[in-house]
Design a protein around this motif. Sequence first.
Motif, PDB file in Angstrom:
ATOM      1  N   VAL A 217       0.850  -1.187   0.000  1.00 36.55           N
ATOM      2  CA  VAL A 217       0.000   0.000   0.000  1.00 36.55           C
ATOM      3  C   VAL A 217       0.885   1.235   0.000  1.00 36.55           C
ATOM      4  O   VAL A 217       1.772   1.379   0.854  1.00 36.55           O
ATOM      5  N   VAL A 289      -2.215  -7.300   2.814  1.00 42.55           N
ATOM      6  CA  VAL A 289      -1.150  -6.289   2.775  1.00 42.55           C
ATOM      7  C   VAL A 289       0.089  -6.810   3.494  1.00 42.55           C
ATOM      8  O   VAL A 289       0.017  -7.239   4.648  1.00 42.55           O
ATOM      9  N   LYS A 328       3.182  -5.857   9.444  1.00 40.81           N
ATOM     10  CA  LYS A 328       3.495  -5.295   8.123  1.00 40.81           C
ATOM     11  C   LYS A 328       4.907  -4.721   8.098  1.00 40.81           C
ATOM     12  O   LYS A 328       5.393  -4.177   9.086  1.00 40.81           O
TER      13      LYS A 328
END
Length: 417
Positions: A217, A289, A328
């Motif tokens: 992203v 993600v 992440k």
Amino acid sequence: MRRRYAVGLVSALLVTLCAPATAVSAASSSGDAPAPRTHSAASAPSAAGRHQVITWGASMDRQGEGPRDRSYRAVVRTSVGGTGVRVRLSNAFGDQPVTFDSVYAGKRKEGAELVGGSNRPLTFGGAGSVTVPPGESVVSDPLSGRLAAQSDLVVSYHVLSAGGPSTGHGMAMQTSYATAGNHTAEESATSWTDRTGSWYYLDAVSVETDRDTGAVVALGDSITDGWQSSTDTNRRWPDYLSRRLQSATGIGVKGVANEGISGNKVLADGAGQSALNRLQRDVLSQPGVRTVLLFEGINDIKAHSGVTVDDMIAGYREIVERAHAAGKCVVGGTVLPFKGWSEYDPEAEAVRQGVNAFIRTSGELDGVADFDRMLRSPYDQEKLLPVFDGGDRLHPNDKGMQAMADAVDLKSLRCDR
């Protein structure tokens, strides 16, 4: 950031439908500002070794009053391909419920016209209609069949009832369409006479793919949003990055979601919620993600607001910590030079240099995309190289956008977390 201006085959896309009959609601956690609750339609579990990954996204903001009995035909470009297409409709900034009584997805032929036979209805918990409460969003049931990578998906939806502020993405750099009444099932362009440069209500599309495939992203401002790139050509830097990823081998990250907002800041709300306040909704809530590519800061720095290097580092650190807590990776993009822009001054430049030193040398991020080094002039490192300048000394042109994508080390987009 916001520039001062007036403002193949059908079966390759969607083959058949699968509309499960039950639904489940899930609430998402929030950061400094509440993230909208997301109602997800339940479906048969993903096949072993498969999961949902975002293939397109757009950050939402408060828009003008939303009319009722109006249809929207949103044109979006996919990144990763897969099966089980789902769309997410958002009423994050509304203060009244919004009812969508007809939602379709199909493959674009040209303009507002669809490839014959590709337009298929979407359902929500098995129903063709769904009402989204204020501050919430809803995810559709999956469509069976396959959605191709790097293709133009068209999502058409009719707003039966609305009122108050609408939710949308103002600067799409992509022409979409609208019309009065319900024309969502039509594949011709005849009724779709109103052109719009914004996306309304639709904020994400995802597909099911193997578990080794994930997404990145891009969290940013107008440079990420694509201002000064060519409209309707998908030449924003995340688009170029997506094409690089699709052709790369041995790279598990294939999905790309562009979560840029023109004028956006890291620390303060204004042109959209700040990066800190929208991190949960725009990034961490998205499926599949793996990595956040954080490229924000110029709007905080050039605003003459007294923001210091320490202030900016504290904001970056919070984003990194929250992303890491969610498993992440975070890659930091260095802030581009802006000498020649009206708000440039030596004090702001000193903050930019301090921020870039932190991004490059702190070791707190999982990787660095050195956009500054790639695009700056060798003759004056406080300026963009003219061949990359979109004309305002701040926003890159198409060549600059491509150079930014080329500056990303693809291997850095997947770390061990």
